[in-house]
Design a protein around this motif. Sequence first.
Motif, PDB file in Angstrom:
ATOM      1  N   ARG A   1      21.029  -1.977   5.470  1.00 53.64           N
ATOM      2  CA  ARG A   1      20.755  -3.814   5.443  1.00 53.64           C
ATOM      3  C   ARG A   1      19.691  -3.936   6.225  1.00 53.64           C
ATOM      4  NH1 ARG A   1      25.871  -7.088   7.171  1.00 53.64           N
ATOM      5  NH2 ARG A   1      24.223  -8.839   6.765  1.00 53.64           N
ATOM      6  N   ARG A   2      19.312  -3.147   7.106  1.00 55.04           N
ATOM      7  CA  ARG A   2      18.053  -3.827   7.948  1.00 55.04           C
ATOM      8  C   ARG A   2      17.044  -2.652   7.717  1.00 55.04           C
ATOM      9  NH1 ARG A   2      20.190  -4.851  14.078  1.00 55.04           N
ATOM     10  NH2 ARG A   2      21.653  -6.661  13.602  1.00 55.04           N
ATOM     11  N   GLY A   3      16.904  -2.065   6.785  1.00 55.46           N
ATOM     12  CA  GLY A   3      15.694  -0.952   6.303  1.00 55.46           C
ATOM     13  C   GLY A   3      16.178   0.154   5.630  1.00 55.46           C
ATOM     14  N   VAL A   4      15.295   1.241   5.719  1.00 51.23           N
ATOM     15  CA  VAL A   4      15.592   2.607   5.301  1.00 51.23           C
ATOM     16  C   VAL A   4      15.040   3.840   6.328  1.00 51.23           C
ATOM     17  CG1 VAL A   4      15.040   1.810   2.931  1.00 51.23           C
ATOM     18  CG2 VAL A   4      13.338   2.823   4.452  1.00 51.23           C
ATOM     19  N   THR A   5      16.025   4.633   6.117  1.00 45.63           N
ATOM     20  CA  THR A   5      15.742   5.882   7.097  1.00 45.63           C
ATOM     21  C   THR A   5      15.547   7.274   5.768  1.00 45.63           C
ATOM     22  OG1 THR A   5      18.007   6.392   7.075  1.00 45.63           O
ATOM     23  CG2 THR A   5      16.877   5.211   9.032  1.00 45.63           C
ATOM     24  N   LEU A   6      14.823   8.426   6.569  1.00 46.51           N
ATOM     25  CA  LEU A   6      14.862   9.507   5.535  1.00 46.51           C
ATOM     26  C   LEU A   6      16.041  10.148   5.505  1.00 46.51           C
ATOM     27  CD1 LEU A   6      11.241  10.758   6.822  1.00 46.51           C
ATOM     28  CD2 LEU A   6      11.704   9.813   4.524  1.00 46.51           C
ATOM     29  N   THR A   7      16.297  10.759   4.413  1.00 47.34           N
ATOM     30  CA  THR A   7      17.220  11.989   4.101  1.00 47.34           C
ATOM     31  C   THR A   7      16.640  13.232   4.773  1.00 47.34           C
ATOM     32  OG1 THR A   7      16.685  12.459   2.044  1.00 47.34           O
ATOM     33  CG2 THR A   7      18.401  10.776   2.491  1.00 47.34           C
ATOM     34  N   THR A   8      17.318  14.378   4.722  1.00 45.77           N
ATOM     35  CA  THR A   8      16.595  15.671   4.996  1.00 45.77           C
ATOM     36  C   THR A   8      15.706  16.017   4.083  1.00 45.77           C
ATOM     37  OG1 THR A   8      18.608  16.263   6.069  1.00 45.77           O
ATOM     38  CG2 THR A   8      17.202  18.113   5.638  1.00 45.77           C
ATOM     39  N   ALA A   9      16.019  15.868   2.700  1.00 44.72           N
ATOM     40  CA  ALA A   9      15.036  16.151   1.689  1.00 44.72           C
ATOM     41  C   ALA A   9      13.667  15.115   1.554  1.00 44.72           C
ATOM     42  CB  ALA A   9      15.578  15.936   0.528  1.00 44.72           C
ATOM     43  N   GLY A  10      14.166  13.694   2.115  1.00 43.16           N
ATOM     44  CA  GLY A  10      12.827  13.082   2.477  1.00 43.16           C
ATOM     45  C   GLY A  10      12.133  13.601   3.333  1.00 43.16           C
ATOM     46  N   GLU A  11      12.514  14.045   4.809  1.00 43.57           N
ATOM     47  CA  GLU A  11      11.754  14.640   5.732  1.00 43.57           C
ATOM     48  C   GLU A  11      10.624  15.757   5.185  1.00 43.57           C
ATOM     49  OE1 GLU A  11      14.094  15.842   8.792  1.00 43.57           O
ATOM     50  OE2 GLU A  11      14.830  13.895   9.354  1.00 43.57           O
ATOM     51  N   ALA A  12      11.306  16.177   4.191  1.00 42.95           N
ATOM     52  CA  ALA A  12      10.500  17.406   3.733  1.00 42.95           C
ATOM     53  C   ALA A  12       9.529  17.012   2.650  1.00 42.95           C
ATOM     54  CB  ALA A  12      11.293  18.632   3.057  1.00 42.95           C
ATOM     55  N   PHE A  13       9.893  15.809   2.025  1.00 44.97           N
ATOM     56  CA  PHE A  13       8.971  15.362   0.880  1.00 44.97           C
ATOM     57  C   PHE A  13       7.733  14.378   1.740  1.00 44.97           C
ATOM     58  CE2 PHE A  13       7.374  12.045  -2.118  1.00 44.97           C
ATOM     59  CZ  PHE A  13       7.353  12.975  -3.205  1.00 44.97           C
ATOM     60  N   LEU A  14       8.117  13.847   2.818  1.00 44.09           N
ATOM     61  CA  LEU A  14       7.162  13.051   3.750  1.00 44.09           C
ATOM     62  C   LEU A  14       6.015  14.001   4.295  1.00 44.09           C
ATOM     63  CD1 LEU A  14       6.141  10.671   5.301  1.00 44.09           C
ATOM     64  CD2 LEU A  14       7.791  11.313   6.919  1.00 44.09           C
TER      65      LEU A  14
ATOM     66  N   PHE B   1       5.470   5.704  -0.704  1.00 43.33           N
ATOM     67  CA  PHE B   1       6.387   6.272  -0.040  1.00 43.33           C
ATOM     68  C   PHE B   1       6.271   6.452   1.441  1.00 43.33           C
ATOM     69  CE2 PHE B   1       8.261  10.296   1.649  1.00 43.33           C
ATOM     70  CZ  PHE B   1       9.905  10.083   1.399  1.00 43.33           C
ATOM     71  N   ILE B   2       5.025   6.835   1.809  1.00 47.49           N
ATOM     72  CA  ILE B   2       4.589   6.980   3.254  1.00 47.49           C
ATOM     73  C   ILE B   2       4.695   5.582   3.741  1.00 47.49           C
ATOM     74  CG2 ILE B   2       2.708   7.503   4.798  1.00 47.49           C
ATOM     75  CD1 ILE B   2       1.890   9.592   2.771  1.00 47.49           C
ATOM     76  N   ALA B   3       4.110   4.441   3.286  1.00 45.61           N
ATOM     77  CA  ALA B   3       4.224   3.073   3.949  1.00 45.61           C
ATOM     78  C   ALA B   3       5.560   2.669   4.131  1.00 45.61           C
ATOM     79  CB  ALA B   3       3.315   2.250   2.830  1.00 45.61           C
ATOM     80  N   VAL B   4       6.661   3.126   3.329  1.00 50.38           N
ATOM     81  CA  VAL B   4       8.029   2.560   3.246  1.00 50.38           C
ATOM     82  C   VAL B   4       8.635   3.245   4.552  1.00 50.38           C
ATOM     83  CG1 VAL B   4      10.298   2.919   2.450  1.00 50.38           C
ATOM     84  CG2 VAL B   4       8.435   2.057   0.905  1.00 50.38           C
ATOM     85  N   VAL B   5       8.315   4.630   4.839  1.00 50.37           N
ATOM     86  CA  VAL B   5       8.658   5.231   5.774  1.00 50.37           C
ATOM     87  C   VAL B   5       8.281   5.039   7.233  1.00 50.37           C
ATOM     88  CG1 VAL B   5       8.859   7.780   6.962  1.00 50.37           C
ATOM     89  CG2 VAL B   5       9.023   7.595   4.435  1.00 50.37           C
ATOM     90  N   GLU B   6       6.700   4.638   7.037  1.00 48.70           N
ATOM     91  CA  GLU B   6       6.229   4.078   8.553  1.00 48.70           C
ATOM     92  C   GLU B   6       6.749   2.763   8.801  1.00 48.70           C
ATOM     93  OE1 GLU B   6       2.008   6.717   8.077  1.00 48.70           O
ATOM     94  OE2 GLU B   6       2.100   4.519   7.621  1.00 48.70           O
TER      95      GLU B   6
END
Length: 311
Positions: free
Chosen positions: A69-82, A26-31
């Motif tokens: 289409r060009r990647g992913v970004t965090l949702t608000t919940a995703g920021e907390a999970f990160l 998950f961290i790798a996908v975000v980075e």
Amino acid sequence: MFANSNAALFRPHLAARIDSVTLMLFIAVVEEASIAKAAEREHLAPSAVSKRLADLEHMMKVPLLERHRRGVTLTTAGEAFLAHSRRILRDLSQLESEMSEFSSMSHGARGHVRAAANESALFGFFPDALGRFMREHPYVTVELQPDTSTGAVQKVREGAVEFGIFWGSQPVNGLKVMSCYVDRLVVVVPQDHPLAGQRNVRFVDLLDHPLILQEPYSSIQILTERLAVEAGRTLRSRIRVAGFDAVCRMAQAGLGIGIVPDYFVSDRAAAMQIAEVPLDEEWANRLHKLCVRDDEEMPTATRLLVEFLSR
């Protein structure tokens, strides 16, 4: 009462199903901002990473990522999970380090330290300092991430690294800051430039010549833009580059003059047919600082390295 009972039942169930590999993915996908790039970095098939993320979001019962289409970004919940993911992996790393010390007390401290530093520290200060530290602590490994001063501080704040080295007026609320080392800024010019050979030069005199601009968020670039505004002048430039080596090469090509740390040009000036001119400004002497989070106990390896660098 019922809600508390449910929470108590949910916690061990969740802890049993989430593994450290999923958190690292998950961290790798975000980075990387991309499932495909994260899969390549972790040597896995993109479909396997995508399946892990889908299972994770199903388990959390909330979307953690927004797919584009060009990647992913965090949702608000995703920021907390990160933030929690990084904290959990950091705690696991600290646990592993401390257990290694108990099992191998005679070998000294063990552990893996992650740090971010601006280019000045990464290529000027760190190599010799780390060499001395690692000779004293052969079982400590260090991962250095290059960044701007602003980026290094932000990575510490986000928990992506244990400490950062920076220069300039960065916002450091909530972080513990200590002095690290001092370097000096100089002007790099072609050997046949009118400023070559001068004993020193004031910043305002540089504004009469085309400057080699640096990254928009670099501390030197932010400083020069502010000083030009204070002088009521405009920066003249034909080119913008990233990195001090690029600044020196552009000066060698006659595309302007630039500002770099003295260590970066002193040993290569003659070979590159460029000259360095000292800056007659108080701010040219730069105090670099080290920052860590102030809300947690540092792993032993991190504490030893931080203490060594801030002596």
